[in-house]
Design an enzyme around this catalytic site. Structure first.
Site, short mmCIF file in Angstrom:
data_model
loop_
_atom_site.label_atom_id
_atom_site.label_comp_id
_atom_site.label_asym_id
_atom_site.label_seq_id
_atom_site.Cartn_x
_atom_site.Cartn_y
_atom_site.Cartn_z
N SER A 55 0.60 -1.45 0.25
CA SER A 55 0.28 -0.06 -0.19
C SER A 55 1.43 1.13 -0.18
CB SER A 55 -0.71 -0.07 1.08
OG SER A 55 -1.98 -0.42 1.40
N GLU A 62 -1.09 19.13 -4.95
CA GLU A 62 -3.14 18.91 -5.78
C GLU A 62 -3.72 17.86 -4.83
OE1 GLU A 62 0.05 18.42 -7.16
OE2 GLU A 62 0.30 20.68 -7.99
N SER A 63 -3.90 17.87 -3.80
CA SER A 63 -4.56 16.17 -2.80
C SER A 63 -4.02 15.29 -2.93
CB SER A 63 -5.81 16.16 -3.72
OG SER A 63 -6.60 17.65 -3.33
N HIS A 68 -3.20 0.51 -3.52
CA HIS A 68 -3.22 -1.13 -3.33
C HIS A 68 -3.03 -2.17 -3.96
CE1 HIS A 68 -4.06 1.81 0.18
NE2 HIS A 68 -5.37 2.15 -0.30
N CYS A 83 -6.89 18.58 -7.85
CA CYS A 83 -7.91 19.74 -7.67
C CYS A 83 -6.99 20.93 -8.65
CB CYS A 83 -7.96 20.75 -6.07
SG CYS A 83 -6.67 20.88 -5.20
#
Lengths: 121, 121
Positions: A55, A62-63, A68, A83
């Site tokens: 993971s 930008e986020s 996974h 974003c």
């Protein structure tokens, strides 16, 4: 209405099993994918589950970009929340699919935070 | 067919603006939400964007929990990716919505990694 972000969920099927198990390989391809898509990396974290999957998460300005993997199913779940307009998330996905040798991919794009243009309260 | 994971995207609208700006408050509520939902926390990371919002994620043994906040819109985007059956992701969301004082929430559940029951290659 405008959306504050775009969240793209990608399913990568029939990947290279060995790559999905390999922590270093996943770290490298994730970083390469984020940078290729013109993301600004803030930090990242990865975890390898024994002999199984990996993971990982990259927090970007930008986020985020996450992965996974399930090597036993030759499957990886990737998502990219972005974003702003300067990134091209599809570059990241094409690169991940290519590097993990996915034979089949499915994607879903979800608009996040739909607000009215002038909604600042 | 079975799905390897469930990815839940939650939109929290009309939250408490001050809480969405507050890094420590976000850290605390995220950790509380993960633990309440019986997740096993591996590590976490957060970032505060100047006077604006906060981004953060918790990598959990069951996948991840992430948040991105836009105080100026009183909005938070949360997602929880979980595999396994012992977690109850909705406990986490109810707790986040309650602690961030969301007046309106919308959720979307996406099955990730749909494979045949015996598909181990």
């Amino acid at each position: 209405m405008k959306s504050l972000g775009i969240h793209i969920l990608v399913e990568l099927f029939h990947c290279n099993k060995e790559k999905l198990k390999d922590l270093e390989s996943i770290k490298q391809v994730m970083k390469k994918a984020a940078l290729s898509a013109r993301a600004t990396v803030i930090c990242d974290a990865y975890h390898k589950f024994g002999e199984e999957g990996v993971s990982g998460f990259i927090l970007i300005a930008e986020s985020h970009l996450s992965i996974h993997t399930w090597p036993e199913h030759r499957y990886a779940a990737v998502d990219l929340f972005t974003c702003g307009k300067h990134m091209d998330p599809w570059i990241a996905f094409d690169l991940l699919a290519s590097d993990l040798e996915a034979e089949h991919k499915v994607s879903m794009e979800v608009k996040r935070g739909e607000v009215f243009q002038d909604q600042e309260e």
